[in-house]
Design a protein around this motif. Structure first.
Motif, PDB file in Angstrom:
ATOM      1  N   ASP A  76       0.880  -1.171   0.000  1.00 45.05           N
ATOM      2  CA  ASP A  76       0.000   0.000   0.000  1.00 45.05           C
ATOM      3  C   ASP A  76       0.911   1.214   0.000  1.00 45.05           C
ATOM      4  O   ASP A  76       1.448   1.605   1.040  1.00 45.05           O
ATOM      5  N   ASN A  77       1.092   1.798  -1.184  1.00 44.92           N
ATOM      6  CA  ASN A  77       2.023   2.919  -1.293  1.00 44.92           C
ATOM      7  C   ASN A  77       1.526   4.162  -0.570  1.00 44.92           C
ATOM      8  O   ASN A  77       2.334   5.040  -0.240  1.00 44.92           O
ATOM      9  N   THR A  78       0.242   4.257  -0.315  1.00 40.14           N
ATOM     10  CA  THR A  78      -0.272   5.407   0.430  1.00 40.14           C
ATOM     11  C   THR A  78       0.159   5.343   1.894  1.00 40.14           C
ATOM     12  O   THR A  78       0.176   6.357   2.591  1.00 40.14           O
ATOM     13  N   LYS A  79       0.496   4.135   2.340  1.00 41.53           N
ATOM     14  CA  LYS A  79       0.940   3.948   3.727  1.00 41.53           C
ATOM     15  C   LYS A  79       2.414   3.575   3.797  1.00 41.53           C
ATOM     16  O   LYS A  79       2.921   3.272   4.890  1.00 41.53           O
ATOM     17  N   ASN A  80       3.095   3.565   2.644  1.00 43.05           N
ATOM     18  CA  ASN A  80       4.508   3.174   2.596  1.00 43.05           C
ATOM     19  C   ASN A  80       4.720   1.830   3.290  1.00 43.05           C
ATOM     20  O   ASN A  80       5.683   1.645   4.050  1.00 43.05           O
TER      21      ASN A  80
END
Length: 122
Positions: A71-75
């Protein structure tokens, strides 16, 4: 610099499930991999995922049981481990390949977490 912190390890019974997480402190848009090292053994590849969430590959020993995701929004990168067995007991490491080499070789990964212990009891 990228700092990686794994969590989610612990003791689980054979046949059970566990979900590992790896949080990156920086905006690392590279590929990520999970590796593991059992006592007395060399570090081995488990799974890897491309920067966009595609290009997913697994070691034969975990294929069909483990799932890598990110989840790139949460790294954050995850490793869902199902149907675990005692042979899965190891320290699990998250690693970042910021150059996106697309490799399963540990030497191609630039940054590593400190590892999280997974112990599977029979």
């Amino acid at each position: 610099q990228v700092q990686l912190v794994e969590s989610g390890g612990g003791l689980v019974q054979a046949g059970g499930s566990l979900k590992l997480s790896c949080v990156s402190s920086g905006r690392a848009f590279g590929n990520y991999g999970w590796f593991r090292q059992a006592p007395g053994k060399e570090r081995e590849f488990v799974a890897r995922i491309g920067w966009s969430g595609g290009s997913i590959y697994y070691a034969d020993s975990v294929k069909g049981r483990f799932t890598i995701s990110r989840d790139n929004t949460k790294n954050t990168v995850y490793l869902q481990m199902n149907s675990v067995n005692p042979e899965d007991t190891a320290v699990y490491y998250c690693a970042a390949d910021v150059s996106r080499r697309g490799s399963s070789w540990s030497g191609d990964y630039d940054f590593w977490g400190q590892g999280t212990q997974v112990t599977v009891s029979s």
